[in-house]
Design a protein around this motif. Structure first.
Motif, PDB file in Angstrom:
ATOM      1  N   ARG A 361     -37.810  30.873  47.273  1.00  0.00           N
ATOM      2  CA  ARG A 361     -38.986  31.211  46.460  1.00  0.00           C
ATOM      3  C   ARG A 361     -38.672  31.062  44.965  1.00  0.00           C
ATOM      4  O   ARG A 361     -39.484  30.575  44.196  1.00  0.00           O
ATOM      5  N   LYS A 362     -37.469  31.475  44.580  1.00  0.00           N
ATOM      6  CA  LYS A 362     -37.031  31.373  43.181  1.00  0.00           C
ATOM      7  C   LYS A 362     -37.005  29.897  42.762  1.00  0.00           C
ATOM      8  O   LYS A 362     -37.464  29.529  41.684  1.00  0.00           O
ATOM      9  N   ASP A 363     -36.446  29.111  43.661  1.00  0.00           N
ATOM     10  CA  ASP A 363     -36.343  27.668  43.446  1.00  0.00           C
ATOM     11  C   ASP A 363     -37.738  27.061  43.242  1.00  0.00           C
ATOM     12  O   ASP A 363     -37.969  26.274  42.322  1.00  0.00           O
ATOM     13  N   GLN A 364     -38.635  27.456  44.122  1.00  0.00           N
ATOM     14  CA  GLN A 364     -40.011  26.940  44.044  1.00  0.00           C
ATOM     15  C   GLN A 364     -40.688  27.403  42.757  1.00  0.00           C
ATOM     16  O   GLN A 364     -41.436  26.648  42.137  1.00  0.00           O
ATOM     17  N   SER A 365     -40.407  28.629  42.380  1.00  0.00           N
ATOM     18  CA  SER A 365     -41.014  29.172  41.169  1.00  0.00           C
ATOM     19  C   SER A 365     -40.548  28.374  39.940  1.00  0.00           C
ATOM     20  O   SER A 365     -41.324  28.062  39.034  1.00  0.00           O
ATOM     21  N   ARG A 366     -39.260  28.027  39.944  1.00  0.00           N
ATOM     22  CA  ARG A 366     -38.726  27.204  38.837  1.00  0.00           C
ATOM     23  C   ARG A 366     -39.413  25.837  38.821  1.00  0.00           C
ATOM     24  O   ARG A 366     -39.759  25.309  37.773  1.00  0.00           O
ATOM     25  N   ALA A 367     -39.614  25.287  40.021  1.00  0.00           N
ATOM     26  CA  ALA A 367     -40.262  23.976  40.121  1.00  0.00           C
ATOM     27  C   ALA A 367     -41.712  24.060  39.620  1.00  0.00           C
ATOM     28  O   ALA A 367     -42.197  23.164  38.928  1.00  0.00           O
ATOM     29  N   LEU A 368     -42.381  25.171  39.935  1.00  0.00           N
ATOM     30  CA  LEU A 368     -43.761  25.342  39.458  1.00  0.00           C
ATOM     31  C   LEU A 368     -43.791  25.440  37.925  1.00  0.00           C
ATOM     32  O   LEU A 368     -44.699  24.912  37.277  1.00  0.00           O
ATOM     33  N   ASP A 369     -42.767  26.097  37.369  1.00  0.00           N
ATOM     34  CA  ASP A 369     -42.679  26.171  35.901  1.00  0.00           C
ATOM     35  C   ASP A 369     -42.522  24.779  35.305  1.00  0.00           C
ATOM     36  O   ASP A 369     -43.051  24.481  34.231  1.00  0.00           O
ATOM     37  N   MET A 370     -41.766  23.946  36.022  1.00  0.00           N
ATOM     38  CA  MET A 370     -41.564  22.567  35.548  1.00  0.00           C
ATOM     39  C   MET A 370     -42.899  21.857  35.360  1.00  0.00           C
ATOM     40  O   MET A 370     -43.095  21.087  34.428  1.00  0.00           O
ATOM     41  N   ILE A 371     -43.799  22.121  36.300  1.00  0.00           N
ATOM     42  CA  ILE A 371     -45.118  21.460  36.228  1.00  0.00           C
ATOM     43  C   ILE A 371     -45.828  21.874  34.946  1.00  0.00           C
ATOM     44  O   ILE A 371     -46.407  21.058  34.243  1.00  0.00           O
ATOM     45  N   GLN A 372     -45.738  23.178  34.657  1.00  0.00           N
ATOM     46  CA  GLN A 372     -46.425  23.678  33.455  1.00  0.00           C
ATOM     47  C   GLN A 372     -45.887  23.037  32.185  1.00  0.00           C
ATOM     48  O   GLN A 372     -46.596  22.918  31.194  1.00  0.00           O
ATOM     49  N   ASN A 373     -44.608  22.630  32.236  1.00  0.00           N
ATOM     50  CA  ASN A 373     -43.998  22.050  31.042  1.00  0.00           C
ATOM     51  C   ASN A 373     -43.935  20.532  31.074  1.00  0.00           C
ATOM     52  O   ASN A 373     -43.384  19.917  30.167  1.00  0.00           O
TER      53      ASN A 373
END
Ligand code: ATP
Length: 407
Positions: A361-373
């Motif tokens: 989940r942490k990994d996915q959350s980081r990946a979702l942040d990537m999208i925002q940036n």
């Protein structure tokens, strides 16, 4: 809507290292993460309460645009003018499941719909749990309005064209040109590599031909009823090649067709040498012209902002997001309209202490942040779709997924 959302294909779920991801008051959601054989098949099926949970948790939302400004499914379903939706992205992210679920949702919303797979490795049949092979339109049972599915066989789509260029025993355009008595021009054409193009076509050509074939179907009166066409496209690499193909073919075939002028003026000479074969060669030249015209139509379709939308599907993983970013950049360059990004297979929240899930989940959350940036992706409408605990197969399962994704 049925009172219990039992997914019919739950028994086909092979992933059975079931991690309890969260506990709601009356039910437990389970997500298959590892592929072990089940010791018991007592899968906990999703209940209506869970569905409500999922639906509230995975609402369509935008990274950069406020929710109320987001054009959602209402916008996709509005109007009876024919619209095309192309779903594309990295292999295995869920393009077929998203495309099939969108098609079911359109059909259930009153649109006679056609869903087409142009991916050489078809999985539409698996997704609908129905045999759709054979290159013809097959009715899909279940939705309220007509829903037809079509898996285009790229080899077959190419065959028609190939056979015309090979009728005189040649092995492609090179021989075709030689057959025309224009051998000296073959040298000039060498740089175009058209012979190779036909003998070992790049992936994009197959897909472009498949799409052209669909457009040919759709031009006929018989298929005028379809108001929504959903394409399950081949993985990113193929799509990118497809986009650059029409220009390449246009230029190449354009040159061939110019030569055709010379061919025509040399008619009498050809006739005396080849006799009846002239008709065959004329056919081949016509096929070239037809191919060129169709490629131009495919190019126009991809760029038509009024009727077409390309939806990128991805998963919350760095590699998939990087690829999506490159895809978006290329689509932008080619003026292909993109508004939405579906991030599929997001792990639902959990109340338990599954370490694997927490890491993931942490990994996915980081990946979702990537999208925002990400400059290419951050301005797209983000649609988050959960990883569900059953395999998405068959119309009821697709309806279930569609109701979560397309809002
Ligand atoms: N949200 C989801 N929850 C659970 N399973 C999913 C989800 N989305 C897709 N899947 C499963 O993941 C697998 C791959 O999905 P799908 O075939 O739709 O991907 P694809 O991108 O079309 O793949 P390919 O590139 O190979 O054609 C399938 O078994 C499908 O049922």
């Amino acid at each position: 809507m049925a009172s219990c959302s039992v997914i019919p294909s739950a028994s086909s779920l092979v992933s059975s290292s079931l991690c309890k991801l969260f506990t709601s008051r009356n039910s437990i959601a389970t997500v298959g993460l590892l592929s072990f054989a089940p010791k018991s098949s007592s899968f906990v099926l999703l209940s209506i309460k869970q569905r409500a949970y999922h639906e509230s948790s995975f609402r369509v939302r935008s990274v950069a645009v406020p929710v109320e400004d987001v054009a959602g499914f209402d916008d996709m379903v509005a109007g009876t003018q024919r619209k095309y939706y192309m779903l594309g992205g990295k292999g295995g992210v869920g393009k077929t499941s998203c495309a099939a679920s969108l098609a079911v949702k359109f059909a259930d919303s009153g649109h006679p719909t056609l869903v087409v797979s142009t991916d050489p490795a078809h999985s539409l049949s698996d997704s609908f749990a129905q045999d759709l092979t054979g290159g013809t339109l097959v009715p899909v049972e279940g939705p309220e309005c007509p829903l037809f599915a079509l898996e285009i066989n790229p080899d077959k789509a190419r065959e028609e064209f190939r056979s015309a260029t090979q009728k005189n025993g040649g092995t492609g355009v090179k021989d075709f040109m030689e057959g025309m008595g224009l051998g000296m021009l073959v040298e000039q054409l060498g740089e175009l590599k058209l012979g190779e193009l036909l003998d070992t076509p790049p992936p994009g050509l197959d897909e472009a031909m498949a799409i052209a074939k669909v457009m040919q179907f759709l031009e006929s009166q018989e298929y005028s009823m379809f108001t929504r066409i959903v394409f399950d496209t081949a993985p990113t690499g193929h799509t990118l090649r497809l986009l650059s193909l029409p220009d390449f073919l246009d230029a190449s075939i354009g040159k061939i067709l110019k030569l055709r002028q010379k061919i025509t003026s040399a008619t009498s000479a050809i006739k005396s040498v080849f006799g009846q074969e002239q008709t065959t060669q004329q056919d081949a030249a016509d096929k070239l012209e037809q191919l060129r015209e169709r490629m131009i139509k495919v190019r126009e379709l991809f760029r038509d902002t009024d009727s077409t939308e390309f939806v990128i599907v991805t998963i919350p993983a760095v590699m998939a997001i990087n690829e999506s970013s490159r895809l978006r950049a290329s689509l932008k360059k080619e003026n292909v309209p993109v508004k939405k990004l579906v991030v599929n297979q997001i792990l639902p929240p959990s109340a338990t202490d599954c370490k694997f899930c927490a890491m993931k989940r942490k990994d996915q959350s980081r990946a979702l942040d990537m999208i925002q940036n990400d400059p290419e992706l951050s301005n797209l409408t983000l649609i988050q779709a959960p990883l569900v605990d059953v395999e998405i197969r068959g119309v009821p399962a697709l309806k279930f997924l569609g109701d979560i994704i397309w809002k």
